[in-house]
Design a protein around this motif. Sequence first.
Motif, PDB file in Angstrom:
ATOM      1  N   GLY A  64       1.255  -1.344   0.044  1.00  5.66           N
ATOM      2  CA  GLY A  64      -0.515   0.135   0.160  1.00  5.66           C
ATOM      3  C   GLY A  64       0.736   1.244   0.416  1.00  5.66           C
ATOM      4  O   GLY A  64       0.482   2.045  -0.570  1.00  5.66           O
ATOM      5  N   SER A  65       1.907   1.439   0.464  1.00  4.49           N
ATOM      6  CA  SER A  65       3.375   2.351   0.802  1.00  4.49           C
ATOM      7  C   SER A  65       3.427   2.628  -0.722  1.00  4.49           C
ATOM      8  O   SER A  65       4.659   4.033  -0.616  1.00  4.49           O
ATOM      9  CB  SER A  65       4.194   2.271   1.520  1.00  4.49           C
ATOM     10  N   GLY A  66       3.263   1.650  -1.416  1.00  2.00           N
ATOM     11  CA  GLY A  66       4.476   1.408  -3.162  1.00  2.00           C
ATOM     12  C   GLY A  66       5.927   1.017  -2.623  1.00  2.00           C
ATOM     13  O   GLY A  66       6.490   1.254  -3.720  1.00  2.00           O
ATOM     14  N   LYS A  67       6.016   0.662  -1.755  1.00  3.43           N
ATOM     15  CA  LYS A  67       7.576   0.461  -1.577  1.00  3.43           C
ATOM     16  C   LYS A  67       7.658  -1.591  -1.795  1.00  3.43           C
ATOM     17  O   LYS A  67       8.656  -1.729  -1.483  1.00  3.43           O
ATOM     18  CB  LYS A  67       7.884   0.215   0.044  1.00  3.43           C
ATOM     19  N   LEU A  68       6.830  -2.593  -2.512  1.00  5.93           N
ATOM     20  CA  LEU A  68       6.277  -3.863  -2.515  1.00  5.93           C
ATOM     21  C   LEU A  68       6.548  -3.578  -4.312  1.00  5.93           C
ATOM     22  O   LEU A  68       5.296  -3.739  -4.599  1.00  5.93           O
ATOM     23  CB  LEU A  68       5.902  -4.457  -1.868  1.00  5.93           C
ATOM     24  N   GLY A  69       6.716  -4.493  -4.967  1.00  9.62           N
ATOM     25  CA  GLY A  69       7.325  -4.935  -6.110  1.00  9.62           C
ATOM     26  C   GLY A  69       5.537  -6.301  -6.097  1.00  9.62           C
ATOM     27  O   GLY A  69       4.838  -6.404  -7.164  1.00  9.62           O
TER      28      GLY A  69
END
Length: 455
Positions: free
Chosen positions: A274-279
């Motif tokens: 959700g934070s945009g830190k995982l692919g």
Amino acid sequence: MPFTSSRTLALATATVLALVATSACGSSSDGGGTDTGGKVTLDVNGQPPKTQAFERKLFDKHVARFEKANPDIDIVPHEGFMDPKTFNAKLAGGKLEDVFYVYFTDVRSLIEKKQAADITQAVEDMPRRGDIQDPLMKIFQDEQGRQYGLPTSNYSMGLIYNRALFKKAGLDPDQAPKTWADVRKAAKKITGLGNNTVGYADFSANNQGGWHFTAELYSRGGRVARQDGDRWKAAFNTAEGKATLQDLHDMRWKDDSMGSKQLLQVEDVQRMMGSGKLGMYVSAADNITVIAKQFGGKYEDYALAPVPDAKGTLLGGEGYMFNPKASPEKIKAGVKWVQWRYLNPDLIEKNVADYAKADLPVGIPMPTVPDIFEGSVRDRIEKVKQDNANMPTGNYQAFMDAAPKVPGVIEPPKAQQVYAVLDSVMQAVLTKKDADIDALLDNAEDKVNAVYGAS
């Protein structure tokens, strides 16, 4: 499963029934068939709680419509799961509903213990029986093919990935990784973006590590357990099991594409996404809703693809079984209710329209459109879903296209005990650079065989 999509994650969405155990007043477990005057009174669970106002109102409307169409049946709804911890006491105490909710993983045990009614005769002429996916029907059958329940919803695992990160890393967001080798390559590129970005994440705590090892092993064509006569034995100490762990070890330690923080659970990974830190990570479709609603993600950023290698996928779900003390009249009425309420394409189409009108998610491959049908009926329901979609359905099309072709495999017997053993294997691989994979698998095999030998 400890945190399966259909058990806990989807409780956060507006599309899943929350079933909290209550007393079954007026229960029929005394075996009586009808009330005075020939009317069948049927205690069923599955009613959403009042806190889920939309779902509760819709369910109650369905009860009223069903009773109007079937004036000889009186539905008495109850909130409630089939809780394995209280099930035996409810059955013995005469408080088990006539029709009760059950997870796929509990079905085999209930049949073996004769704690569910044989409904074979009652389903012979059930409408749409031939349109239900045969593997799902077989989950509720014994070795002789006799039927003991009906599936009403299922999910299978896929690969959730962040389209925005794919694009930023120079990857094609419309082309998901098809193999585990592809996953590894994509994870390295995503991690290369820096700023604490993680390419691939996995679970390794609270039995979730064992659950995910199972899902990833299935995707390679492996199995966690196999039946040997009347007993089960561990089946994961194989080339597929070793490859699953070796890839995770290499992504963690050689590629540094899984991040340094480990012992993750589902909420940790959803928060990262959700934070945009995982692919990428392996999960079922309902995680997308949780990521968007609870962890600030944008629906358009997330896609769902088939599991890498796609030689099998972890299958889970739910259905309804019938009180073993229920009379034939009650069983017949119960089958009619379950078919009408959960296995009725016409009603599912109306549900889709109702959810869309209420601005609730439509288009993600999860309830209210359960993927339980096959052939022309499945195509028909998918078209209705597409026509009413308020989600980016193109992001999930690869998953839906592959779903009928990827073999579904349910969880192993005594899943939670097995997962507890396999948790330690996942933890070692992800936290110890010098982890001995062969020794870990040998030790886990002995422990799981002891679990199966204990019964």
